[in-house]
Design a protein around this motif. Structure first.
Motif, PDB file in Angstrom:
ATOM      1  N   LYS A  21      17.751  61.718  68.394  1.00  0.00           N
ATOM      2  CA  LYS A  21      17.227  62.724  67.456  1.00  0.00           C
ATOM      3  C   LYS A  21      15.977  62.207  66.752  1.00  0.00           C
ATOM      4  N   THR A  22      15.970  60.912  66.389  1.00  0.00           N
ATOM      5  CA  THR A  22      14.804  60.314  65.724  1.00  0.00           C
ATOM      6  C   THR A  22      13.587  60.321  66.646  1.00  0.00           C
ATOM      7  N   VAL A  23      13.797  59.930  67.922  1.00  0.00           N
ATOM      8  CA  VAL A  23      12.686  59.917  68.875  1.00  0.00           C
ATOM      9  C   VAL A  23      12.132  61.331  69.050  1.00  0.00           C
ATOM     10  N   ARG A  24      13.030  62.294  69.158  1.00  0.00           N
ATOM     11  CA  ARG A  24      12.592  63.685  69.333  1.00  0.00           C
ATOM     12  C   ARG A  24      11.817  64.173  68.111  1.00  0.00           C
ATOM     13  N   PHE A  25      12.279  63.766  66.916  1.00  0.00           N
ATOM     14  CA  PHE A  25      11.605  64.177  65.669  1.00  0.00           C
ATOM     15  C   PHE A  25      10.148  63.704  65.660  1.00  0.00           C
ATOM     16  N   TYR A  26       9.936  62.421  65.966  1.00  0.00           N
ATOM     17  CA  TYR A  26       8.577  61.889  65.955  1.00  0.00           C
ATOM     18  C   TYR A  26       7.737  62.452  67.108  1.00  0.00           C
ATOM     19  N   ARG A  52       4.921  51.487  69.523  1.00  0.00           N
ATOM     20  CA  ARG A  52       4.505  52.528  68.579  1.00  0.00           C
ATOM     21  C   ARG A  52       5.700  53.012  67.764  1.00  0.00           C
ATOM     22  N   LEU A  53       6.846  53.168  68.406  1.00  0.00           N
ATOM     23  CA  LEU A  53       8.043  53.620  67.692  1.00  0.00           C
ATOM     24  C   LEU A  53       8.494  52.567  66.682  1.00  0.00           C
ATOM     25  N   ARG A  54       8.414  51.311  67.052  1.00  0.00           N
ATOM     26  CA  ARG A  54       8.790  50.245  66.117  1.00  0.00           C
ATOM     27  C   ARG A  54       7.853  50.217  64.909  1.00  0.00           C
ATOM     28  N   LEU A  55       6.555  50.465  65.135  1.00  0.00           N
ATOM     29  CA  LEU A  55       5.610  50.529  64.017  1.00  0.00           C
ATOM     30  C   LEU A  55       5.932  51.707  63.112  1.00  0.00           C
ATOM     31  N   ILE A  56       6.254  52.845  63.716  1.00  0.00           N
ATOM     32  CA  ILE A  56       6.623  54.024  62.920  1.00  0.00           C
ATOM     33  C   ILE A  56       7.830  53.709  62.053  1.00  0.00           C
ATOM     34  N   LEU A  59       6.866  51.536  59.075  1.00  0.00           N
ATOM     35  CA  LEU A  59       6.140  52.296  58.054  1.00  0.00           C
ATOM     36  C   LEU A  59       7.084  53.218  57.294  1.00  0.00           C
ATOM     37  N   ARG A  60       8.025  53.810  58.011  1.00  0.00           N
ATOM     38  CA  ARG A  60       8.966  54.714  57.349  1.00  0.00           C
ATOM     39  C   ARG A  60       9.948  53.945  56.464  1.00  0.00           C
ATOM     40  N   THR A  61      10.245  52.686  56.852  1.00  0.00           N
ATOM     41  CA  THR A  61      11.108  51.852  56.003  1.00  0.00           C
ATOM     42  C   THR A  61      10.482  51.646  54.630  1.00  0.00           C
ATOM     43  N   LEU A  62       9.149  51.668  54.567  1.00  0.00           N
ATOM     44  CA  LEU A  62       8.432  51.543  53.300  1.00  0.00           C
ATOM     45  C   LEU A  62       8.340  52.877  52.562  1.00  0.00           C
ATOM     46  N   ASP A  63       9.015  53.899  53.094  1.00  0.00           N
ATOM     47  CA  ASP A  63       9.030  55.246  52.512  1.00  0.00           C
ATOM     48  C   ASP A  63       7.672  55.928  52.587  1.00  0.00           C
ATOM     49  N   LEU A  64       6.844  55.552  53.536  1.00  0.00           N
ATOM     50  CA  LEU A  64       5.584  56.267  53.721  1.00  0.00           C
ATOM     51  C   LEU A  64       5.894  57.651  54.287  1.00  0.00           C
ATOM     52  N   PRO A  65       5.320  58.698  53.716  1.00  0.00           N
ATOM     53  CA  PRO A  65       5.549  60.046  54.256  1.00  0.00           C
ATOM     54  C   PRO A  65       5.016  60.147  55.684  1.00  0.00           C
ATOM     55  N   VAL A  66       5.562  61.071  56.451  1.00  0.00           N
ATOM     56  CA  VAL A  66       5.145  61.245  57.841  1.00  0.00           C
ATOM     57  C   VAL A  66       3.642  61.491  57.967  1.00  0.00           C
ATOM     58  N   ARG A  75      -5.682  55.616  62.724  1.00  0.00           N
ATOM     59  CA  ARG A  75      -6.686  54.612  62.339  1.00  0.00           C
ATOM     60  C   ARG A  75      -5.972  53.499  61.567  1.00  0.00           C
ATOM     61  N   GLU A  76      -5.687  52.394  62.232  1.00  0.00           N
ATOM     62  CA  GLU A  76      -4.915  51.312  61.615  1.00  0.00           C
ATOM     63  C   GLU A  76      -5.616  50.698  60.409  1.00  0.00           C
ATOM     64  N   GLU A  77      -6.953  50.825  60.342  1.00  0.00           N
ATOM     65  CA  GLU A  77      -7.669  50.241  59.207  1.00  0.00           C
ATOM     66  C   GLU A  77      -7.360  50.979  57.897  1.00  0.00           C
ATOM     67  N   LEU A  78      -6.710  52.157  58.011  1.00  0.00           N
ATOM     68  CA  LEU A  78      -6.339  52.905  56.811  1.00  0.00           C
ATOM     69  C   LEU A  78      -5.059  52.368  56.171  1.00  0.00           C
ATOM     70  N   LEU A  79      -4.391  51.436  56.846  1.00  0.00           N
ATOM     71  CA  LEU A  79      -3.108  50.954  56.337  1.00  0.00           C
ATOM     72  C   LEU A  79      -3.233  50.366  54.934  1.00  0.00           C
ATOM     73  N   GLU A  80      -4.301  49.609  54.682  1.00  0.00           N
ATOM     74  CA  GLU A  80      -4.475  48.994  53.363  1.00  0.00           C
ATOM     75  C   GLU A  80      -4.599  50.045  52.272  1.00  0.00           C
ATOM     76  N   ASP A  81      -5.379  51.112  52.539  1.00  0.00           N
ATOM     77  CA  ASP A  81      -5.528  52.181  51.558  1.00  0.00           C
ATOM     78  C   ASP A  81      -4.215  52.914  51.334  1.00  0.00           C
ATOM     79  N   VAL A  82      -3.486  53.148  52.412  1.00  0.00           N
ATOM     80  CA  VAL A  82      -2.201  53.847  52.305  1.00  0.00           C
ATOM     81  C   VAL A  82      -1.216  53.023  51.478  1.00  0.00           C
ATOM     82  N   ILE A  83      -1.182  51.709  51.723  1.00  0.00           N
ATOM     83  CA  ILE A  83      -0.281  50.834  50.959  1.00  0.00           C
ATOM     84  C   ILE A  83      -0.661  50.843  49.480  1.00  0.00           C
TER      85      ILE A  83
END
Length: 303
Positions: A21-26, A52-56, A59-66, A75-83
């Motif tokens: 279900k998680t794989v289908r959701f993403y 890619r799924l492990r990275l997702i 990120l979700r473990t940190l409660d980042l919204p979808v 764009r992985e360089e946005l990770l710092e701004d998102v954090i």
């Protein structure tokens, strides 16, 4: 996995230790692209899907919204701004929790007679509290023609910032400040506005700021109101704004106007501000009162 092999949705879920279900959701949200479809129409995923799924998941473990996860994947360089954004949001949430905790303690520790009033005060403000009502209050009482730079400097000096980890007493002080500044009183005017309109309000408030700064040294030293540079600067600000010379007669008249125009609600504002900040530093209000009393004492000595 070989570079050319693919995984079914179940195999991908098993390798990543998640549910189908998680794989289908993403997948349905475009975060996990399919490599192909089987002859029976079932999803197949390439080798890169597992990373890619492990990275997702991370990120979700940190409660980042979808939507934020999607931005980082694009764009992985946005990770710092998102954090950084998540840290700011978490800080706001923690502050709100600390204010709620202090408010509950305030209600727990008071008498039943006090509780109804305090509930009403706390219910009137947001959590964490906003200083916007205090800023609106000052914009209302200040002259309309003041330059933006002056308004900004006055607001910075006059509007106290709520502490991030308040005591119950500080919650009560801010709640009372909020109630005071949202009260509908069209007759309210600050103690440093003269009864006669100034021709040049910007000149007045520029000069008052300088005078308050000069008076602060005496206030910190706990010196009683007295004559000197601070008082001369204070009176000169009014005189210049009225296009009037600084004479003994003008000082007596100004002293009388300021004494008559004193508003106990403004005294209450500065008292609550001191309770909120816990600072002994002079405020605009204490500096003004000190200078007004110095002018009154000077005028009385000359009679």
């Amino acid at each position: 996995m070989s570079p050319d092999s693919t995984l079914s949705i179940g195999e991908l879920a098993e390798h990543a230790s998640v549910t189908v279900k998680t794989v289908r959701f993403y997948s349905d949200r475009g975060l996990l692209p399919e490599a192909t479809r089987s002859s029976g129409g079932h999803r197949r995923y390439g080798p890169e899907a597992l990373d890619r799924l492990r990275l997702i998941r991370s990120l979700r473990t940190l409660d980042l919204p979808v939507p934020e996860v999607s931005r980082v994947l694009e764009r992985e360089e946005l990770l710092e701004d998102v954090i950084a954004g998540q840290l700011r949001e978490l800080g706001t949430q923690l502050t709100a929790l600390r204010w709620r905790e202090a408010a509950l303690q305030l209600l727990q520790d008071c008498t039943p007679e006090e509780r109804a009033e305090r509930l009403a005060l706390i219910g009137g403000m947001s959590t964490p509290p906003s200083t916007a009502p205090l800023a609106r209050f000052w914009r209302f009482v200040l002259p309309a023609r003041l330059p933006a730079r002056l308004v900004s400097s006055i607001l910075e000096a006059a509007v106290p910032q709520p502490p991030p980890d308040p005591t119950p007493a500080q919650v009560l002080a801010f709640a009372r400040l909020h109630a005071l500044t949202t009260e509908k009183r069209p007759d309210l005017c600050p103690p440093d506005r003269p009864q006669l309109p100034a021709h040049r309000p910007a000149v007045l408030y520029d000069g008052l700021g300088e005078a308050y700064g000069l008076a602060s040294a005496s206030l910190r030293a706990d010196r009683p109101p007295h004559e000197g540079d601070a008082l001369d600067c204070f009176v000169a600000a009014y005189a210049r704004s009225f296009d009037t010379p600084d004479t003994p007669a003008f000082r007596r008249k100004l002293g009388g106007q300021l004494a008559a125009g004193s508003d106990p609600r403004m005294d209450r504002y500065w008292q609550l501000t001191a309770e909120l900040t816990g600072s002994a530093e002079p405020t605009m209000g204490t500096a003004h009162d000190w200078l007004r009393d110095a002018l009154t004492a000077q005028s009385a000595a000359e009679v």
